[in-house]
Write a protein that holds these residues in place. Structure first.
Motif, short mmCIF file in Angstrom:
data_model
loop_
_atom_site.label_atom_id
_atom_site.label_comp_id
_atom_site.label_asym_id
_atom_site.label_seq_id
_atom_site.Cartn_x
_atom_site.Cartn_y
_atom_site.Cartn_z
N TYR A 110 -5.60 7.91 1.07
CA TYR A 110 -4.87 6.91 0.29
C TYR A 110 -5.09 5.62 1.15
O TYR A 110 -5.39 4.72 0.53
CB TYR A 110 -3.38 7.31 0.08
CG TYR A 110 -2.66 6.52 -0.98
CD1 TYR A 110 -3.25 6.86 -2.54
CD2 TYR A 110 -2.28 5.06 -1.02
CE1 TYR A 110 -2.91 6.27 -3.43
CE2 TYR A 110 -2.05 4.25 -2.24
CZ TYR A 110 -2.39 5.05 -3.35
OH TYR A 110 -1.99 4.04 -4.41
N GLN A 111 -4.93 5.51 2.24
CA GLN A 111 -4.92 4.14 3.16
C GLN A 111 -6.36 3.84 3.12
O GLN A 111 -6.62 2.54 2.82
CB GLN A 111 -4.53 4.53 4.46
CG GLN A 111 -4.91 3.13 5.29
CD GLN A 111 -3.86 3.12 6.63
OE1 GLN A 111 -3.08 3.78 6.74
NE2 GLN A 111 -4.46 2.49 7.55
N GLN A 112 -7.46 4.67 3.12
CA GLN A 112 -8.66 4.10 2.94
C GLN A 112 -8.90 3.48 1.77
O GLN A 112 -9.71 2.43 1.74
CB GLN A 112 -9.64 5.30 3.16
CG GLN A 112 -10.92 4.92 3.22
CD GLN A 112 -11.84 6.19 4.14
OE1 GLN A 112 -11.15 7.37 4.08
NE2 GLN A 112 -12.92 5.70 4.49
N LYS A 113 -8.66 4.07 0.65
CA LYS A 113 -8.95 3.27 -0.72
C LYS A 113 -7.90 2.10 -0.80
O LYS A 113 -8.48 0.90 -1.35
CB LYS A 113 -8.41 4.24 -1.82
CG LYS A 113 -9.53 5.45 -1.88
CD LYS A 113 -9.15 6.46 -3.30
CE LYS A 113 -10.46 7.47 -3.17
NZ LYS A 113 -10.18 8.46 -4.05
N ALA A 114 -6.67 2.23 -0.55
CA ALA A 114 -5.62 1.15 -0.73
C ALA A 114 -6.11 -0.21 0.21
O ALA A 114 -6.10 -1.32 -0.14
CB ALA A 114 -4.31 1.46 -0.38
N ARG A 115 -6.69 0.25 1.21
CA ARG A 115 -7.04 -0.74 2.34
C ARG A 115 -8.31 -1.54 1.71
O ARG A 115 -8.22 -2.75 1.82
CB ARG A 115 -7.15 -0.35 3.79
CG ARG A 115 -7.53 -1.26 4.81
CD ARG A 115 -6.65 -2.42 5.01
NE ARG A 115 -5.23 -1.68 5.40
CZ ARG A 115 -4.70 -1.32 6.04
NH1 ARG A 115 -5.47 -1.23 7.33
NH2 ARG A 115 -3.49 -0.78 6.20
N ALA A 116 -9.25 -0.56 1.15
CA ALA A 116 -10.29 -1.60 0.64
C ALA A 116 -10.14 -2.76 -0.31
O ALA A 116 -10.51 -3.70 -0.37
CB ALA A 116 -11.41 -0.56 0.02
N TRP A 117 -9.06 -2.19 -0.99
CA TRP A 117 -8.51 -2.91 -1.98
C TRP A 117 -7.73 -4.43 -1.27
O TRP A 117 -7.63 -5.48 -1.78
CB TRP A 117 -7.61 -2.48 -3.18
CG TRP A 117 -6.98 -3.35 -3.92
CD1 TRP A 117 -5.36 -3.71 -4.09
CD2 TRP A 117 -7.27 -4.43 -4.67
NE1 TRP A 117 -5.17 -4.50 -5.00
CE2 TRP A 117 -6.00 -5.08 -5.47
CE3 TRP A 117 -8.67 -4.82 -5.22
CZ2 TRP A 117 -6.22 -6.03 -6.21
CZ3 TRP A 117 -8.67 -5.91 -6.26
CH2 TRP A 117 -7.73 -6.51 -6.53
N SER A 160 -12.50 -0.50 4.82
CA SER A 160 -11.28 0.25 4.89
C SER A 160 -11.38 1.03 6.19
O SER A 160 -12.32 1.55 6.64
CB SER A 160 -11.26 1.09 3.75
OG SER A 160 -12.27 2.18 3.68
N VAL A 161 -10.12 1.04 6.80
CA VAL A 161 -10.18 2.34 8.05
C VAL A 161 -9.05 3.01 7.88
O VAL A 161 -7.75 2.50 7.25
CB VAL A 161 -9.83 1.05 9.31
CG1 VAL A 161 -9.45 2.08 10.51
CG2 VAL A 161 -10.86 0.07 9.52
N ALA A 162 -9.11 4.33 8.09
CA ALA A 162 -7.98 5.36 7.67
C ALA A 162 -7.23 5.58 9.17
O ALA A 162 -7.62 5.20 10.17
CB ALA A 162 -8.69 6.35 7.10
N LEU A 195 -11.15 0.56 -7.93
CA LEU A 195 -12.14 0.07 -6.80
C LEU A 195 -13.20 1.08 -6.18
O LEU A 195 -14.49 0.86 -5.81
CB LEU A 195 -11.81 -0.79 -5.74
CG LEU A 195 -12.42 -1.49 -4.67
CD1 LEU A 195 -13.56 -2.30 -5.24
CD2 LEU A 195 -11.67 -2.24 -3.58
N GLU A 205 0.69 -1.13 0.01
CA GLU A 205 -0.03 -0.05 0.02
C GLU A 205 0.86 1.22 0.17
O GLU A 205 0.56 2.19 -0.75
CB GLU A 205 -0.92 -0.06 1.07
CG GLU A 205 -2.02 -1.14 1.18
CD GLU A 205 -2.66 -1.02 2.72
OE1 GLU A 205 -3.51 -1.92 2.76
OE2 GLU A 205 -2.25 -0.71 3.59
N ALA A 208 -6.67 0.06 -6.43
CA ALA A 208 -7.36 0.78 -5.17
C ALA A 208 -8.42 2.09 -5.90
O ALA A 208 -9.39 2.26 -5.43
CB ALA A 208 -6.20 1.48 -4.38
N TYR A 228 -1.17 -1.99 -7.83
CA TYR A 228 -1.96 -1.76 -6.52
C TYR A 228 -2.78 -0.43 -6.45
O TYR A 228 -3.84 -0.24 -6.01
CB TYR A 228 -0.65 -1.54 -5.22
CG TYR A 228 -1.36 -2.57 -4.43
CD1 TYR A 228 -1.03 -3.78 -4.10
CD2 TYR A 228 -2.12 -1.94 -3.36
CE1 TYR A 228 -1.38 -4.66 -2.97
CE2 TYR A 228 -2.53 -2.55 -2.15
CZ TYR A 228 -2.40 -3.72 -1.95
OH TYR A 228 -2.64 -4.42 -0.90
#
Lengths: 368, 368
Positions: free
Chosen positions: A340-347, B364-366, B289, A124, B286, B282
């Motif tokens: 960014y983490q929110q979107k990358a984590r969903a993936w 997802s969690v930010a 998605l 991520e 993201a 990646y």
């Protein structure tokens, strides 16, 4: 010196001159040799971290055919493990290898380019650096010092640490003497723990003599040689450094003095060496974990109970919000990381996490 | 041609000669320009995959200061998307960019260097390639053809595909007409499905007109532009290509004809471009998605129920065992993959998987 060697040299000259008219063959080769020096935070022959600098320097030397060579000085030589920032800023060294979060005393915002508690995993985070604006933000922070900063190798997810006693509740954190430096230490302090920092060489004795109750180091890749598993039976999974990325620093003036092709050779070599270190860290962690499980079956792998984890997560968020309120640049970086983490984590959840959940247990499953 | 340019050229000659006595400055620079050609399986301007070859060629050109340039021919030019292996073997092209598993008709063992159903994730697999013996095994398979094979970019975990109807039991697989080529198709066929392969350009219509009931393509990074989400409401998580690694191929004789520094420039550029493609995949996954979730909230993300997944997993293991019994090299490769995955997965479970489980939901969690 052989004569064939001289003949080759003459050929080079002839072809070089004849081709210049239409191609600019040597336009980036100014004929100079650049002898650079790199200061690293680590001691000599430090595993993985120190191999990343050697890997980078070797690639540069071979790709440039010796036009750019980089001598590596470890901490035994320059005597200042945390002096790397100043070495590179002043140009005393053209390059450094260290960790961005070590410079938070100079500029608080350097903290966020290594890793953040409850932040992104390595894939991520690489996506964020190279495609999500991370490199640009990092340069915005470092440019005022005449330093170029680049990813310098990922340790992968770091373990939560070695504990002499099990942690069953938030209460158990109260008064806990733990070696855990930096931001993560501040989070635990708010929950009543007593974080300290202790030099690497004194850690084993401190843990053995109960000067501390717990410590975090890196993970199986580097922990085993420290021997902690012999004196602390609980090995907790991580939360505070989900993807610690080391750092290459380059003095901007020195970089600008290089011909264009050497600049490119240097940046590609740093990038490849950083990715390579992530692969090596993964490998060493896997191999050392297998050794640990085989030779020390009494070591107990644990995750913190959910109420403990949620308390740490909530405290971490409070702290980050306080920081963001104090400084515009901090707010900008945290917003970028968070969005960014929110979107990358969903993936991640839909891909690797869902995939890993296909396997019934968290115990390893092989292809056949 | 400017005079300053000529002056620079003369300087190069002078310094070049004077430094030869002690340094061999130009020993790897034979003064030649190498103009190579690369044939890729993909069409022109193919996203991500095609960007990996351009990224590689650009790095090579800039690092070598134009001494090695690589022209890229897409499938519209060479007209043979699956002819890349032969192009590189015969030397018609010095390089190719494709997928190793496309060559299983030529040598079955090429299959295992892309990905394996229920195999390793991308970080696990990179560790295997570079530290677990993967590169050596791949070269053992390819050396008999005079081809050097290298990782060529990872797609990340691929999705299980788009389905018109929900899959609730193993029964639902019986008679299911699905576009799913290769090894994964064989696995599903044993469970009663009817796998087919259909060219990319005809996929949408085939799905729309119920010629097929389901299809797999790649993942959000490349699926969205195909429009499948408009006609198949179920998007299933993956099992069959957990980390598809594309492939750079180099004709061995052509490689050997390069000076040492250009060989190094080429191999480092391929390696960096492969890692870079993983980061880009990646990112694109993201971002796409997020778009999918926002613009098409009716698309339902699903994982196959445990009994279905376990049936597929068991069938896959049976098939792999059959293959291993037929061929010694297959057995050697599968043993290496399996042993390594067991150790790497134990680490993944203790690190990233345990970490992701700190967050209460798969949503997802930010960081803040």
């Amino acid at each position: 010196m052989s004569t064939s060697f001289l003949i080759k040299a003459v050929t080079v000259v002839a072809i070089g001159l004849s081709s210049l008219g239409f191609s600019g063959l040597t336009q980036a080769d100014d004929g100079k040799k650049y002898r650079w020096r790199l200061a690293e935070t680590w001691g000599p022959n430090f595993p993985i971290f120190g191999e990343a600098t050697k890997n980078m320097a070797k690639m540069v030397k071979e790709m440039s055919n010796g036009r750019l060579t980089i001598r590596i000085d470890s901490s035994n030589k320059h005597k200042s493990p945390l002096g790397i920032f100043d070495f590179v800023k002043t140009g005393q060294y053209q390059m450094g290898h260290s960790g961005s979060y070590y410079w938070k005393g100079k500029n608080f915002n350097t903290l966020f380019f290594t890793t953040v508690p409850f932040g992104m995993t390595a894939p991520e985070q690489y996506a964020w650096f190279y495609h999500g604006g991370g490199m640009e933000l990092m340069q915005k922070v470092y440019s005022q010092y005449g330093i170029l900063s680049f990813p310098g190798g990922n340790t992968g997810n770091q373990m939560g640490g070695w504990f002499k006693k099990e942690i069953n509740s938030v209460e158990d954190l109260k008064g806990l003497k733990m070696r855990i430096p930096g931001f993560a230490g501040e989070v635990l302090a708010r929950l009543g723990a007593k974080p300290t920092n202790i030099p690497a060489g004194e850690l084993y004795t401190a843990l053995e003599r109960n000067t501390i109750d717990a410590l975090e180091w890196v993970g199986p890749s580097l922990d085993l040689r420290m021997g902690f598993h012999k004196i602390a039976p609980y090995y907790y999974t991580g939360w505070h450094e989900p993807a610690a990325e080391l750092q290459f620093m380059v003095n901007e003036k020195a970089y600008n003095s290089l011909p264009k092709d050497l600049q490119k050779i240097l940046t590609v070599a740093m990038k490849a060496a950083a990715y390579d270190m992530y692969a090596q860290s993964y490998h060493e962690s896997a191999m050392n974990l297998a050794t640990l499980a085989k030779d020390y079956p009494n070591v107990k792998m644990r995750s913190f109970p959910k109420p403990v984890m949620n308390a740490i997560l909530a405290t971490n968020e409070t702290l980050l919000k306080e920081f963001a309120a104090k400084d515009k640049m901090t707010a900008e970086i945290l917003k970028s990381l968070s969005d960014y983490q929110q979107k990358a984590r969903a993936w991640t959840n839909l891909s690797d996490r869902a995939y890993l959940d296909n396997f019934d247990s968290k115990v390893s499953v092989a292809a056949q």
